[in-house]
Design an enzyme around this catalytic site. Sequence first.
Site, PDB file in Angstrom:
ATOM      1  N   TYR A 185      17.821 -16.770 -26.076  1.00 53.80           N
ATOM      2  CA  TYR A 185      16.440 -16.837 -25.590  1.00 53.80           C
ATOM      3  C   TYR A 185      15.523 -17.051 -26.783  1.00 53.80           C
ATOM      4  O   TYR A 185      15.689 -16.415 -27.823  1.00 53.80           O
ATOM      5  CB  TYR A 185      16.073 -15.528 -24.878  1.00 53.80           C
ATOM      6  CG  TYR A 185      14.636 -15.465 -24.411  1.00 53.80           C
ATOM      7  CD1 TYR A 185      14.180 -16.280 -23.360  1.00 53.80           C
ATOM      8  CD2 TYR A 185      13.712 -14.590 -25.002  1.00 53.80           C
ATOM      9  CE1 TYR A 185      12.864 -16.220 -22.932  1.00 53.80           C
ATOM     10  CE2 TYR A 185      12.396 -14.530 -24.567  1.00 53.80           C
ATOM     11  CZ  TYR A 185      11.974 -15.342 -23.540  1.00 53.80           C
ATOM     12  OH  TYR A 185      10.673 -15.280 -23.105  1.00 53.80           O
ATOM     13  N   ASP A 187      16.610 -17.764 -35.195  1.00 53.55           N
ATOM     14  CA  ASP A 187      15.601 -17.009 -34.451  1.00 53.55           C
ATOM     15  C   ASP A 187      15.961 -15.533 -34.585  1.00 53.55           C
ATOM     16  O   ASP A 187      16.827 -15.026 -33.878  1.00 53.55           O
ATOM     17  CB  ASP A 187      15.558 -17.461 -32.991  1.00 53.55           C
ATOM     18  CG  ASP A 187      14.470 -16.756 -32.202  1.00 53.55           C
ATOM     19  OD1 ASP A 187      13.852 -15.816 -32.750  1.00 53.55           O
ATOM     20  OD2 ASP A 187      14.253 -17.123 -31.039  1.00 53.55           O
ATOM     21  N   LYS A 222       8.761  -8.985 -32.842  1.00 57.42           N
ATOM     22  CA  LYS A 222       9.154  -7.605 -32.534  1.00 57.42           C
ATOM     23  C   LYS A 222       8.913  -6.634 -33.717  1.00 57.42           C
ATOM     24  O   LYS A 222       7.770  -6.288 -33.965  1.00 57.42           O
ATOM     25  CB  LYS A 222      10.590  -7.587 -32.004  1.00 57.42           C
ATOM     26  CG  LYS A 222      10.664  -8.458 -30.728  1.00 57.42           C
ATOM     27  CD  LYS A 222      11.821  -8.222 -29.816  1.00 57.42           C
ATOM     28  CE  LYS A 222      11.576  -8.912 -28.485  1.00 57.42           C
ATOM     29  NZ  LYS A 222      12.230 -10.173 -28.257  1.00 57.42           N
TER      30      LYS A 222
HETATM   31  C1  LIG Z   1      11.641 -11.596 -27.772  1.00 53.82           C
HETATM   32  C2  LIG Z   1      12.165 -12.886 -28.310  1.00 53.82           C
HETATM   33  C3  LIG Z   1      11.389 -14.056 -28.375  1.00 53.82           C
HETATM   34  C4  LIG Z   1      10.020 -14.131 -27.780  1.00 53.82           C
HETATM   35  O1  LIG Z   1       9.142 -13.258 -28.394  1.00 53.82           O
HETATM   36  P1  LIG Z   1       7.779 -12.841 -27.595  1.00 53.82           P
HETATM   37  O2  LIG Z   1       7.055 -11.994 -28.592  1.00 53.82           O
HETATM   38  O3  LIG Z   1       8.248 -12.103 -26.381  1.00 53.82           O
HETATM   39  O4  LIG Z   1       7.070 -14.090 -27.263  1.00 53.82           O
HETATM   40  C5  LIG Z   1      11.921 -15.170 -28.989  1.00 53.82           C
HETATM   41  N1  LIG Z   1      13.162 -15.141 -29.514  1.00 53.82           N
HETATM   42  C6  LIG Z   1      13.935 -14.061 -29.466  1.00 53.82           C
HETATM   43  C7  LIG Z   1      15.286 -14.081 -30.095  1.00 53.82           C
HETATM   44  C8  LIG Z   1      13.478 -12.892 -28.855  1.00 53.82           C
HETATM   45  O5  LIG Z   1      14.259 -11.828 -28.778  1.00 53.82           O
END
Ligand SMILES: *Cc1c(COP(=O)(O)O)cnc(C)c1O
Length: 424
Positions: free
Chosen positions: A141, A236, A264
Amino acid sequence: MKSEELFKRSLDLVPGGVHSPVRSFKGLGRTPIFMEKGAGAYITDVEDKSYIDFCMSFGPLILGHCHKKVAEDVKKAIGKGWSFGTCERYSLELAEHIIERIPYVEQIRFVNSGTEAVMTALRLARGVTGKSKIIKFNGCYHGHTDSMLIKAGSGLAQMSEASSKGVPESLANDTIVLELNDEQALIEVIEKHGNQIAAVIVEPLPANNGLLVQTDSFLVSLRKLTKNNDILLIFDEVISGFRVGMGGMAEKLSIRPDIITYGKIIGGGFPVGAIAASKEIMSHLAPLGGVYQAGTLSANPLAMVAGLSTLKELNDDLYFKIEQETSVIVEIFRKYFAQNESYSKLKVINYASLFWIYPSDSEEPIRSIDLIPNDLGKHFEGLFMDFLDKGIYLSPNAYEVGFVSSAHDSNIINDLREKLENGK
Ligand SMILES: *Cc1c(COP(=O)(O)O)cnc(C)c1O
């Protein structure tokens, strides 16, 4: 009752009553619980029932709720104003803290969410390479930017399609979706389309559709294949960054990605995302280069202070402690499942301070999304409700992982043991 009343009001005001779909408790046989406050490893709902929290805001709160030092620092900062739209010192200090500690981060730019970070990373990769296609993996994701809401098509091989309404099919042409842990597919696609591919984006520790720990060799091959074909590699690390260690998965694997996205933990529970890379790559961003990116509230002073205050608390000893606590917690879960007929198929996998509960007959870890059992949701629903009842709060979706914080100490572990042992 109070949560139900609030949800009823919310349904009238907000689509589906929530501001992010996972909060809706869909498929869980009850309406969402409204939370009132958090302290350490506990959250307390509007009916004054407390839970041991294993969701931890989906990852940012590695120090637990209302950490004293973070709260103090933010309170101090708020007295001086909370947004200037100018240069300020706070983001400088956070940037320095990160750049000093992570060798492959030479420059960083702060944004407001993980989604925004990914969106910018993809634009940057395309701007730097002058190429347009992106490879992503099924089961990773990357937030909700249009070009990441693409899935593998059901028909012809290697045709992709939008996974959300409202995403133009034309975007699907530029996103190639592969299965995780499938090196052969990666080799074939790079052979065929290599000269059109700007970047491969991957969660080096996929943790948004279960915890799909990859083999080191798959990730090492990914680095080699991209480098040899002038394709940028984007890690990511929105979840794994500052979670599995200061330098995230890149440091753990000794793999140097070209671009990293953070989110995060980097904001300590306030809205922050970031794009990080070498000075050379970052020089393509405006105002230096031609890749545009901006933000009214980017590097918001309070969020920068919360992020820095959080990162300053993190060190190898603390990571070690949280990981030890995670192992103990996971053993308590395993023991509970072994003693309950209805949970006999449940397994728990953990990596650093993340865990995931899933049904399986096999001891083999699941490394790609196609191997996740179809009855995952059915198994999870009963467990989620049982845990809620006992005062244990899991992320409210079978595909979400659990997060352990430094606040989940021996007192919490004793409380967890009691809740599960006395509860039958
Ligand atoms: C949570 C997450 C996102 C998106 O971050 P948001 O702050 O919710 O927009 C993108 N990539 C990864 C791997 C994530 O865990």
